[in-house]
Scaffold this active site. Sequence first.
Site, PDB file in Angstrom:
ATOM      1  N   LYS A  91       0.857  -1.181   0.000  1.00  0.00           N
ATOM      2  CA  LYS A  91       0.000   0.000   0.000  1.00  0.00           C
ATOM      3  C   LYS A  91       0.894   1.231   0.000  1.00  0.00           C
ATOM      4  CE  LYS A  91      -4.515   0.894   0.574  1.00  0.00           C
ATOM      5  NZ  LYS A  91      -5.659   0.184   0.043  1.00  0.00           N
ATOM      6  N   GLY A 191     -21.902   6.007   4.412  1.00  0.00           N
ATOM      7  CA  GLY A 191     -21.080   6.412   3.265  1.00  0.00           C
ATOM      8  C   GLY A 191     -21.767   6.097   1.950  1.00  0.00           C
ATOM      9  N   GLY A 193     -20.692   6.809  -1.040  1.00  0.00           N
ATOM     10  CA  GLY A 193     -19.685   7.055  -2.088  1.00  0.00           C
ATOM     11  C   GLY A 193     -19.803   6.015  -3.175  1.00  0.00           C
ATOM     12  N   ASN A 194     -18.682   5.724  -3.819  1.00  0.00           N
ATOM     13  CA  ASN A 194     -18.697   4.806  -4.962  1.00  0.00           C
ATOM     14  C   ASN A 194     -19.226   3.431  -4.581  1.00  0.00           C
ATOM     15  OD1 ASN A 194     -17.606   6.702  -6.748  1.00  0.00           O
ATOM     16  ND2 ASN A 194     -15.563   6.324  -5.922  1.00  0.00           N
ATOM     17  N   VAL A 195     -18.749   2.883  -3.465  1.00  0.00           N
ATOM     18  CA  VAL A 195     -19.178   1.536  -3.075  1.00  0.00           C
ATOM     19  C   VAL A 195     -20.584   1.587  -2.468  1.00  0.00           C
ATOM     20  CG1 VAL A 195     -18.688  -0.494  -1.662  1.00  0.00           C
ATOM     21  CG2 VAL A 195     -16.798   0.772  -2.687  1.00  0.00           C
TER      22      VAL A 195
HETATM   23  P1  NAD Z   1     -15.669   7.131  -1.538  1.00  0.00           P
HETATM   24  O1  NAD Z   1     -14.678   8.155  -1.123  1.00  0.00           O
HETATM   25  O2  NAD Z   1     -16.249   7.163  -2.907  1.00  0.00           O
HETATM   26  O3  NAD Z   1     -16.912   7.122  -0.536  1.00  0.00           O
HETATM   27  C1  NAD Z   1     -16.823   7.306   0.843  1.00  0.00           C
HETATM   28  C2  NAD Z   1     -18.017   8.164   1.233  1.00  0.00           C
HETATM   29  O4  NAD Z   1     -18.074   8.232   2.648  1.00  0.00           O
HETATM   30  C3  NAD Z   1     -17.937   9.599   0.720  1.00  0.00           C
HETATM   31  O5  NAD Z   1     -19.106   9.896  -0.002  1.00  0.00           O
HETATM   32  C4  NAD Z   1     -17.815  10.428   1.990  1.00  0.00           C
HETATM   33  O6  NAD Z   1     -18.457  11.684   1.888  1.00  0.00           O
HETATM   34  C5  NAD Z   1     -18.492   9.535   2.995  1.00  0.00           C
HETATM   35  N1  NAD Z   1     -18.116   9.765   4.390  1.00  0.00           N
HETATM   36  C6  NAD Z   1     -16.897  10.039   4.919  1.00  0.00           C
HETATM   37  N2  NAD Z   1     -16.969  10.153   6.249  1.00  0.00           N
HETATM   38  C7  NAD Z   1     -18.268   9.937   6.577  1.00  0.00           C
HETATM   39  C8  NAD Z   1     -18.981   9.911   7.797  1.00  0.00           C
HETATM   40  N3  NAD Z   1     -18.377  10.123   8.969  1.00  0.00           N
HETATM   41  N4  NAD Z   1     -20.298   9.661   7.778  1.00  0.00           N
HETATM   42  C9  NAD Z   1     -20.932   9.440   6.604  1.00  0.00           C
HETATM   43  N5  NAD Z   1     -20.311   9.455   5.403  1.00  0.00           N
HETATM   44  C10 NAD Z   1     -18.999   9.691   5.395  1.00  0.00           C
HETATM   45  O7  NAD Z   1     -14.973   5.720  -1.245  1.00  0.00           O
HETATM   46  P2  NAD Z   1     -15.422   4.309  -1.792  1.00  0.00           P
HETATM   47  O8  NAD Z   1     -14.615   3.995  -2.990  1.00  0.00           O
HETATM   48  O9  NAD Z   1     -16.910   4.226  -1.837  1.00  0.00           O
HETATM   49  O10 NAD Z   1     -14.879   3.355  -0.626  1.00  0.00           O
HETATM   50  C11 NAD Z   1     -15.546   3.286   0.615  1.00  0.00           C
HETATM   51  C12 NAD Z   1     -14.689   2.528   1.589  1.00  0.00           C
HETATM   52  O11 NAD Z   1     -14.450   1.216   1.105  1.00  0.00           O
HETATM   53  C13 NAD Z   1     -13.299   3.136   1.831  1.00  0.00           C
HETATM   54  O12 NAD Z   1     -12.953   2.937   3.170  1.00  0.00           O
HETATM   55  C14 NAD Z   1     -12.393   2.319   0.936  1.00  0.00           C
HETATM   56  O13 NAD Z   1     -11.063   2.249   1.435  1.00  0.00           O
HETATM   57  C15 NAD Z   1     -13.058   0.960   1.002  1.00  0.00           C
HETATM   58  N6  NAD Z   1     -12.800   0.150  -0.182  1.00  0.00           N
HETATM   59  C16 NAD Z   1     -13.155   0.598  -1.407  1.00  0.00           C
HETATM   60  C17 NAD Z   1     -12.918  -0.182  -2.527  1.00  0.00           C
HETATM   61  C18 NAD Z   1     -13.308   0.283  -3.898  1.00  0.00           C
HETATM   62  O14 NAD Z   1     -13.265  -0.528  -4.833  1.00  0.00           O
HETATM   63  N7  NAD Z   1     -13.717   1.526  -4.069  1.00  0.00           N
HETATM   64  C19 NAD Z   1     -12.308  -1.443  -2.379  1.00  0.00           C
HETATM   65  C20 NAD Z   1     -11.997  -1.900  -1.097  1.00  0.00           C
HETATM   66  C21 NAD Z   1     -12.233  -1.084   0.002  1.00  0.00           C
END
Ligand code: NAD
Length: 366
Positions: A91, A191, A193-195
């Site tokens: 990482k 959250g 976000g994307n996931v």
């Molecule tokens: P992202 O940044 O698109 O989404 C995260 C969301 O969480 C954002 O919309 C943000 O505004 C929100 N957020 C942050 N703090 C918050 C809080 N206290 N309360 C409510 N919402 C809050 O990230 P992502 O790609 O959706 O990934 C989400 C998590 O999953 C991360 O921790 C990431 O490391 C993990 N992850 C993602 C992937 C992937 O393929 N994207 C793979 C493995 C792990």
Amino acid sequence: MSVKIAEAPATQGVLGRMENNDHEEVLFAFDRITGLRAIIAVHDTTLGPALGGTRMWPYETEAEALNDVLRLSRGMTYKSALAGLDLGGGKAVIIGDARTQKTEAMFRRFGRFVDSLNGRYITAEDVGMSTADMVNIRKETRHVAGLPIEVGGSGDPSPVTAYGVFCGMRAAAKTAFGKDSLSGRKVAIQGGGNVGRHLAGYLVKDGAIVFITDIHEDKLAAIKAEHPAVNLVKPDAIYGLDVDIYSPCALGATVNDETLAKLKCSVIAGAANNQLADEKKHGVAVMEKGMLYAPDFLINAGGIINCAWERKGYDRNAAMKQTENIYATTLEIFKRSKAENIPTYLAANQAAERRVLSIKQAGLRS
Ligand code: NAD
């Protein structure tokens, strides 16, 4: 019920911290001109090159950045090992504000540092990084995954990650409630976000009652427009909801002393890395409270599976199919945790360590 786990010896300093978890290599990268301050951690390359994303985050201290990269890189070894991939764990972190401090030159300089590891470390996106940033890194090194589709990559891995989390959540529902269908189950997603957004889609389709929160109202509005059935809640309200499943999909460490006092769920299953603030303490606490925790690195492996397919010739269907195995692996880990009366995180760690050790001991190290 009380659970006992042996203490790891506490050692000081960077090498001591590497020794704690058998990290192979840590590279500190600095460049005055571009302002790059980064750390790359290669945890273990027994199963293959160490693949893991780069996180750009405004860490307040160097120690905080080092902690994060050491912990996250180890998690990647375990994640790939359990997902059956021929990849090791690594990482990187870039210390900086992803909204204001990104430049092409910084990422190209970072790419040079990645390249200096000669393929022992392969980078990809993590929090704060985009596919466009990967394109800039790619100008200096071929050791990059998660590139946009237009340049021959597999694009955003989040939909595949969300699918894997959904599969893991179904396995958790089967274990906790006797049925893997999530129909009628109340799920609180932290959250959007994307996931989180894609996960909400899978859950609504399966008939779950979805509560979702985000610190950005615009993200919630977009999800509501896409899936009118979801219920929007305020960020602070998410822990106290009377739900079956809490799904952390924002940042890590949200399962801690404070939140455990509020959580009413039977299952914790989400995408965020390092959900347990203190792996051992809170992994045990969750078990003692009778909650079933689906280890994050086990159920969020869809993204790394997708990256692995990108490297061998991208096939979306094959990536989704392999991601589906998360269901069976998660069931297996829950069974072992129950049989041995150990927390689920520990059962998952041990399964990953067994695979790495067996390859190492057989002299098959790549
Ligand atoms: P992202 O940044 O698109 O989404 C995260 C969301 O969480 C954002 O919309 C943000 O505004 C929100 N957020 C942050 N703090 C918050 C809080 N206290 N309360 C409510 N919402 C809050 O990230 P992502 O790609 O959706 O990934 C989400 C998590 O999953 C991360 O921790 C990431 O490391 C993990 N992850 C993602 C992937 C992937 O393929 N994207 C793979 C493995 C792990």
